[in-house]
Design an enzyme around this catalytic site. Structure first.
Site, short mmCIF file in Angstrom:
data_model
loop_
_atom_site.label_atom_id
_atom_site.label_comp_id
_atom_site.label_asym_id
_atom_site.label_seq_id
_atom_site.Cartn_x
_atom_site.Cartn_y
_atom_site.Cartn_z
N SER A 135 0.86 -1.18 0.00
CA SER A 135 0.00 0.00 0.00
C SER A 135 0.90 1.23 0.00
CB SER A 135 -0.88 -0.04 1.26
OG SER A 135 -1.70 1.11 1.34
N LYS A 161 -0.83 -0.90 -4.53
CA LYS A 161 -2.08 -0.17 -4.21
C LYS A 161 -1.71 1.27 -3.94
CE LYS A 161 -4.71 -0.10 0.13
NZ LYS A 161 -5.41 -0.97 1.13
N LYS A 163 -2.88 4.88 -2.56
CA LYS A 163 -3.87 5.63 -1.80
C LYS A 163 -4.27 6.84 -2.64
CE LYS A 163 -4.14 3.49 2.21
NZ LYS A 163 -5.42 2.96 2.72
N ASP A 189 -7.09 2.92 -3.33
CA ASP A 189 -7.86 2.91 -2.08
C ASP A 189 -8.16 4.35 -1.68
OD1 ASP A 189 -9.00 2.50 0.40
OD2 ASP A 189 -7.27 1.50 1.30
N GLU A 214 -10.97 0.59 -3.90
CA GLU A 214 -11.34 0.21 -2.54
C GLU A 214 -12.04 1.38 -1.85
OE1 GLU A 214 -7.86 -1.25 -0.54
OE2 GLU A 214 -8.81 -1.28 1.42
N ASP A 239 -13.91 -2.08 2.20
CA ASP A 239 -13.04 -2.25 3.36
C ASP A 239 -13.84 -1.78 4.59
OD1 ASP A 239 -11.19 -1.87 5.43
OD2 ASP A 239 -9.71 -0.82 4.25
N LYS A 263 -10.23 -7.68 6.93
CA LYS A 263 -9.31 -7.28 8.01
C LYS A 263 -9.87 -7.86 9.29
CE LYS A 263 -7.69 -2.84 6.26
NZ LYS A 263 -7.85 -1.39 6.39
N GLY A 291 -4.51 -4.82 5.77
CA GLY A 291 -3.52 -4.65 6.84
C GLY A 291 -3.79 -3.38 7.61
O1 OSB Z 1 -7.49 1.31 4.23
O2 OSB Z 1 -6.37 -0.45 3.98
C1 OSB Z 1 -6.55 0.62 4.55
C2 OSB Z 1 -3.59 1.31 6.84
C3 OSB Z 1 -4.23 1.78 7.96
C4 OSB Z 1 -5.58 1.92 7.95
C5 OSB Z 1 -6.32 1.57 6.81
C6 OSB Z 1 -5.68 1.07 5.69
C7 OSB Z 1 -4.29 0.97 5.69
C8 OSB Z 1 -3.52 0.54 4.53
C9 OSB Z 1 -2.18 -0.10 4.74
O3 OSB Z 1 -3.86 0.72 3.39
C10 OSB Z 1 -2.32 -1.53 5.07
C11 OSB Z 1 -1.02 -2.17 5.44
O4 OSB Z 1 -0.10 -2.19 4.59
O5 OSB Z 1 -0.87 -2.66 6.57
MG MG Z 2 -8.58 0.28 2.74
#
Ligand code: OSB
Ligand code: MG
Length: 368
Positions: A135, A161, A163, A189, A214, A239, A263, A291
């Site tokens: 991510s 991915k 953001k 995402d 996402e 999510d 998750k 994650g």
């Molecule tokens: O939206 O998936 C998410 C991290 C913290 C809170 C929400 C998200 C995320 C990530 C990173 O996208 C996930 C990871 O690499 O652990």
């Molecule tokens: Mg997410």
């Protein structure tokens, strides 16, 4: 197995680089670890809450509070502990799924360790290693993003991915496609940063052949996602909206998503996470493991979950080094773009006492 007591340990781990999402920037991961002592040995659980309630309504201080005040007393009232008694024992208390998940994980870890069964085996994992995605946070500019993506691809990550948020969406995706080609598995995402009024704008992502988008809309806007799904070619993955197997079944029935991010913390634990895997598989819907910037403890459990057969897309199960220079367990490392599934008893990893001590902020013991 009877409970003896629980240690609530607050830790703070510096990130290798700031992680920016549509809900804020993190430079340090503060989290809560649970160590359960039982008559048959100990077990660990990681609570994935963040410091502030910006991803979900839960946050770390609230998790510690509800554990102390409500969840631990309810658990301690149980004459015997096993993986199936935890959720029913805590069910009277609404919400607080991340806190509940941490406690259930600690029970599972202790119970499995005492029986020399691995998390992966017990969950029904069919893979020995899982493909790793990464991510990538929002950056100051496109060159910085391209450098970051180049670095991750060089390390071997098998899926990227990005953001996104309004003002950082079409152009970053276009730039990554132009630089690295149409062949790399790519997804985005939004962490709820858009509304249905943005449908036309988001449809501009369709030309980039993304695996999925996402959570574009609000957590509670399931109907909006269903509407949006009819206007986009890019598959929608949920999510934040998926908080239980029931909400997953509803979202799928309404056509709000065609992929699910699982998750375990968000849904109250690994048993519920497996139910989401099952309900999605019954619909022919792919799932992947999300994650929450876990330490090696939470990562170990996630990697075991991601080894179930319905996890057909790479997860945010990155190597420890993606976030932390030093993990508190043996680090997870990429081999050929994959992480090995731990096969030791329980989670299969344990915190290294000296490393844990270095990041510990506070520690409190509650006896049964
Ligand atoms: O939206 O998936 C998410 C991290 C913290 C809170 C929400 C998200 C995320 C990530 C990173 O996208 C996930 C990871 O690499 O652990
Ligand atoms: Mg997410």
């Amino acid at each position: 197995m009877k409970p003896v007591g629980v240690e609530l340990r607050r830790i703070a781990m510096p990130l290798v680089s700031p992680f920016r999402t549509s809900f804020g920037t993190q430079t340090t991961r503060e989290l809560l670890l649970l160590r359960l002592e039982t008559t048959e040995g100990e077990g660990w659980g990681e609570c994935v809450t963040m410091t502030d309630p910006v991803y979900s309504s839960e946050y770390t201080e609230a998790a510690a509070d509800v554990l102390r005040r409500h969840l631990l007393p309810a658990l301690f009232a149980q004459p015997h502990l096993d993986p199936w008694t935890v959720a029913p024992a805590l069910a009277a208390f609404k919400g607080h799924r991340m806190a509940k998940a941490a406690l259930e994980t600690a029970v599972l870890d202790a119970w499995l360790r005492a029986r020399s069964i691995s998390f992966a085996e017990w969950l029904g994992a069919t893979a020995d290693r899982v493909p790793a995605g990464v991510s990538v946070g929002i950056m100051d500019d496109i060159p910085a993003l391209l450098d970051a993506v180049e670095g991750y691809l060089a390390e071997g990550y098998l899926r990227i991915k990005l953001k996104i948020e309004p003002g950082w969406d079409i152009e970053p995706v276009r730039a990554v496609r132009e630089r690295f080609g149409d062949g790399i598995p790519l997804q985005v995402d939004a962490n709820t940063a858009y509304t249905v009024a943005d449908a036309q704008h988001l449809a501009r992502l369709d030309e980039f052949g993304l695996l999925l988008i996402e959570q574009p809309l609000d957590e509670e806007d399931v109907r909006g996602h269903a509407r949006l799904a009819r206007q986009l070619r890019t598959p929608i993955c949920l999510d934040e909206s998926i908080v239980s197997a029931r909400s997953a079944a509803d979202a799928l029935a309404l056509g709000a998503c065609s992929v699910v991010n699982v998750k375990p913390g968000r849904v109250g634990g690994y048993l519920e996470a497996r139910r989401i895997h099952d309900v999605s598989a019954a619909h022919g819907v792919p799932v992947w493991c999300g994650g929450m910037l876990e330490t090696g403890l939470g990562r170990a459990a996630n990697v075991a979950l991601a080894a179930l057969p319905g996890f057909t897309l790479p997860g945010d199960t990155s190597a420890s080094g993606r976030y932390y220079r030093t993990d508190i367990t043996e680090p997870f490392v990429l081999r050929d773009g994959h992480l090995d599934v731990p096969r030791g008893p329980g989670l299969g990893v344990s915190p290294v006492p000296e490393l844990l001590a270095e990041v510990t902020v506070s520690n409190e013991w509650t006896a049964r």
